[in-house]
Every structure is written in structure tokens, then in C-alpha cells.
Scaffold this motif. Structure first.
Motif, PDB file in Angstrom:
ATOM      1  N   ARG A 135       0.834  -1.200   0.000  1.00 35.37           N
ATOM      2  CA  ARG A 135       0.000   0.000   0.000  1.00 35.37           C
ATOM      3  C   ARG A 135       0.871   1.252   0.000  1.00 35.37           C
ATOM      4  O   ARG A 135       0.613   2.210  -0.714  1.00 35.37           O
ATOM      5  CB  ARG A 135      -0.908  -0.022   1.226  1.00 35.37           C
ATOM      6  N   ARG A 136       1.947   1.239   0.808  1.00 36.66           N
ATOM      7  CA  ARG A 136       2.851   2.393   0.869  1.00 36.66           C
ATOM      8  C   ARG A 136       3.540   2.614  -0.470  1.00 36.66           C
ATOM      9  O   ARG A 136       3.646   3.747  -0.946  1.00 36.66           O
ATOM     10  CB  ARG A 136       3.901   2.170   1.961  1.00 36.66           C
ATOM     11  N   ARG A 171       2.456   1.722  -3.481  1.00 35.36           N
ATOM     12  CA  ARG A 171       1.481   2.234  -4.433  1.00 35.36           C
ATOM     13  C   ARG A 171       1.208   3.721  -4.202  1.00 35.36           C
ATOM     14  O   ARG A 171       1.095   4.498  -5.142  1.00 35.36           O
ATOM     15  CB  ARG A 171       0.174   1.449  -4.328  1.00 35.36           C
ATOM     16  N   ARG A 172       1.132   4.111  -2.929  1.00 35.85           N
ATOM     17  CA  ARG A 172       0.882   5.515  -2.585  1.00 35.85           C
ATOM     18  C   ARG A 172       2.053   6.388  -3.029  1.00 35.85           C
ATOM     19  O   ARG A 172       1.856   7.468  -3.578  1.00 35.85           O
ATOM     20  CB  ARG A 172       0.633   5.642  -1.089  1.00 35.85           C
ATOM     21  N   GLU A 173       3.286   5.917  -2.805  1.00 35.89           N
ATOM     22  CA  GLU A 173       4.470   6.690  -3.202  1.00 35.89           C
ATOM     23  C   GLU A 173       4.579   6.799  -4.715  1.00 35.89           C
ATOM     24  O   GLU A 173       4.995   7.828  -5.235  1.00 35.89           O
ATOM     25  CB  GLU A 173       5.734   6.051  -2.627  1.00 35.89           C
ATOM     26  N   GLU A 174       4.219   5.735  -5.441  1.00 33.10           N
ATOM     27  CA  GLU A 174       4.270   5.801  -6.896  1.00 33.10           C
ATOM     28  C   GLU A 174       3.231   6.777  -7.440  1.00 33.10           C
ATOM     29  O   GLU A 174       3.463   7.434  -8.452  1.00 33.10           O
ATOM     30  CB  GLU A 174       4.038   4.414  -7.496  1.00 33.10           C
ATOM     31  N   GLY A 175       2.118   6.927  -6.789  1.00 29.49           N
ATOM     32  CA  GLY A 175       1.072   7.864  -7.216  1.00 29.49           C
ATOM     33  C   GLY A 175       1.442   9.304  -6.950  1.00 29.49           C
ATOM     34  O   GLY A 175       0.980  10.187  -7.664  1.00 29.49           O
ATOM     35  N   VAL A 176       2.302   9.572  -5.983  1.00 32.40           N
ATOM     36  CA  VAL A 176       2.692  10.927  -5.638  1.00 32.40           C
ATOM     37  C   VAL A 176       3.632  11.496  -6.695  1.00 32.40           C
ATOM     38  O   VAL A 176       3.592  12.666  -7.022  1.00 32.40           O
ATOM     39  CB  VAL A 176       3.354  10.962  -4.229  1.00 32.40           C
ATOM     40  N   ARG A 177       4.473  10.663  -7.262  1.00 33.01           N
ATOM     41  CA  ARG A 177       5.494  11.135  -8.209  1.00 33.01           C
ATOM     42  C   ARG A 177       4.916  11.592  -9.477  1.00 33.01           C
ATOM     43  O   ARG A 177       4.176  11.588 -10.179  1.00 33.01           O
ATOM     44  CB  ARG A 177       6.505  10.012  -8.484  1.00 33.01           C
TER      45      ARG A 177
END
Length: 59
Positions: free
Chosen positions: A50-51, A53-59
Motif C-alpha cells: 500500500r505504501r 502504491r501511494r508513493e508511486e502515485g505521488v510522483r
């Protein structure tokens, strides 16, 4: 120690409750020592995915 019947074996000369309760508690503790770390590991993997996926969405 020999027993003449299965019921005598289970009663263990009047101490059967304590003997079988001790065995049951021991088995429960061993099972918990096997199952709980597996569940915690699965939860950790879910949180890490989950972390990521969240970090990849921020970039």
C-alpha cells in the motif's frame, strides 16, 4: 503406569483435568507461536504494498 481402560487413562488417577488442560494449553501456545507471526508478516506485506502504491502515485 498402566491403565485398565480408556476412561482410566483420561482420568489419570483423578488428575486428568490438570494433565489434559496442561497439554491443551501447551498445544494452543505452540499453535499461536506458529500462526501469529505469519499473520503479522502478511499484514506487514500488505502495508508495504500500500505504501509503495501511494508513493508511486505521488510522483
Amino acid at each position: 503406569m498402566s491403565f485398565n481402560s480408556f476412561s482410566e487413562f483420561l482420568s489419570m488417577g483423578g488428575h486428568g483435568l490438570y494433565v489434559w488442560l496442561s497439554y491443551g494449553l501447551g498445544v494452543a501456545i505452540l499453535a499461536a507461536n506458529l500462526i501469529l507471526p505469519k499473520l503479522a508478516g502478511n499484514q506487514l506485506l500488505k502495508e508495504q504494498k500500500r505504501r509503495l502504491r501511494r508513493e508511486e502515485g505521488v510522483r
